[in-house]
Scaffold this motif. Structure first.
Motif, short mmCIF file in Angstrom:
data_model
loop_
_atom_site.label_atom_id
_atom_site.label_comp_id
_atom_site.label_asym_id
_atom_site.label_seq_id
_atom_site.Cartn_x
_atom_site.Cartn_y
_atom_site.Cartn_z
N GLU A 69 20.37 60.16 -2.38
CA GLU A 69 20.68 60.86 -3.62
C GLU A 69 19.41 61.38 -4.31
N LYS A 70 18.34 60.60 -4.26
CA LYS A 70 17.06 61.05 -4.85
C LYS A 70 16.51 62.26 -4.09
N VAL A 71 16.60 62.23 -2.75
CA VAL A 71 16.12 63.35 -1.94
C VAL A 71 16.93 64.60 -2.25
N LEU A 72 18.23 64.45 -2.34
CA LEU A 72 19.11 65.57 -2.65
C LEU A 72 18.75 66.17 -4.01
N ALA A 73 18.61 65.34 -5.01
CA ALA A 73 18.27 65.82 -6.35
C ALA A 73 16.88 66.43 -6.40
N THR A 74 15.94 65.85 -5.67
CA THR A 74 14.57 66.40 -5.63
C THR A 74 14.56 67.79 -5.02
N GLY A 75 15.36 67.99 -3.99
CA GLY A 75 15.44 69.30 -3.36
C GLY A 75 15.94 70.37 -4.31
N VAL A 76 16.98 70.05 -5.06
CA VAL A 76 17.51 71.00 -6.05
C VAL A 76 16.46 71.26 -7.12
N LEU A 77 15.76 70.22 -7.53
CA LEU A 77 14.73 70.35 -8.56
C LEU A 77 13.57 71.23 -8.08
N VAL A 78 13.12 71.04 -6.84
CA VAL A 78 12.03 71.86 -6.29
C VAL A 78 12.44 73.32 -6.26
N ILE A 111 8.30 81.27 -1.03
CA ILE A 111 9.23 81.03 0.07
C ILE A 111 9.05 79.63 0.63
N PHE A 112 7.81 79.20 0.76
CA PHE A 112 7.56 77.86 1.27
C PHE A 112 8.24 76.80 0.40
N TRP A 113 8.05 76.87 -0.92
CA TRP A 113 8.61 75.85 -1.80
C TRP A 113 10.12 75.92 -1.90
N VAL A 114 10.68 77.11 -1.84
CA VAL A 114 12.14 77.23 -1.84
C VAL A 114 12.69 76.60 -0.56
N GLU A 115 12.05 76.85 0.57
CA GLU A 115 12.51 76.28 1.83
C GLU A 115 12.36 74.76 1.85
N VAL A 116 11.33 74.23 1.22
CA VAL A 116 11.20 72.77 1.10
C VAL A 116 12.37 72.22 0.29
N GLY A 117 12.70 72.88 -0.81
CA GLY A 117 13.83 72.44 -1.62
C GLY A 117 15.14 72.50 -0.86
N VAL A 118 15.33 73.56 -0.09
CA VAL A 118 16.55 73.69 0.71
C VAL A 118 16.61 72.59 1.77
N ALA A 119 15.49 72.32 2.44
CA ALA A 119 15.47 71.28 3.48
C ALA A 119 15.83 69.92 2.91
N LEU A 120 15.25 69.58 1.77
CA LEU A 120 15.55 68.29 1.15
C LEU A 120 17.01 68.20 0.74
N THR A 121 17.52 69.26 0.13
CA THR A 121 18.91 69.25 -0.32
C THR A 121 19.87 69.17 0.85
N VAL A 122 19.65 69.97 1.87
CA VAL A 122 20.56 69.98 3.02
C VAL A 122 20.54 68.64 3.74
N SER A 123 19.37 68.07 3.95
CA SER A 123 19.32 66.78 4.63
C SER A 123 20.02 65.70 3.80
#
Length: 143
Positions: A69-78, A111-123
């Motif tokens: 849940e923390k990873v998911l929320a962190t991804g959306v936040l990033v 683009i890099f930071w958006v993709e990091v956020g997407v990766a965290l959220t999706v995982s």
């Protein structure tokens, strides 16, 4: 599958390579096919694979629900902060060119930071869905 020693050994050998491949897809996403979504699914697949081989409880010990849940929320936040940074620097939401003095470098950073956020959220979402579906109790069938 918990008692099959061959599967357990192979799973332990494949896990690091799967996670490294997820990182490769994440960082290579700027230059070719791949990116955050694919990297997130690959990383989640490693956890799901581990949970299938060693059992759901072992998977939940490896990556507890609160971490997911923390990873998911962190991804959306990033993702959101990257967009808001564009506004704060005088552009529109998710305008990457204002993130650096050089617009091309700014695009690359955004683009890099958006993709990091997407990766965290999706995982996080994929692992959470697996935990929810794998952990549900089976209802006895009415005969």
């Amino acid at each position: 599958m918990k008692s099959d020693i061959i599967l357990r050994v192979i799973a332990k050998l494949l896990m690091p390579f799967t996670l490294i491949f997820a990182l490769y897809v994440q960082f290579h996403g700027d230059f070719g096919p791949g990116g955050g979504f694919q990297a997130g699914v690959i990383a989640a697949a490693a956890v799901v694979f581990y949970s299938i081989i060693f059992g759901l409880e072992a998977g939940r010990r490896l990556v507890p629900g609160w971490v997911v849940e923390k990873v998911l929320a962190t991804g959306v936040l990033v993702y959101a902060v990257t967009g808001l940074a564009g506004i704060a620097l005088g552009g529109n939401y998710l305008d990457y060119f204002v993130l650096d003095a050089d617009p091309v470098t700014g695009q690359h950073r955004g683009i890099f930071w958006v993709e990091v956020g997407v990766a965290l959220t999706v995982s996080g979402v994929m692992i959470k869905l697996f935990y929810m579906f794998a952990g549900r109790s089976r209802e006895p069938e009415d005969a």
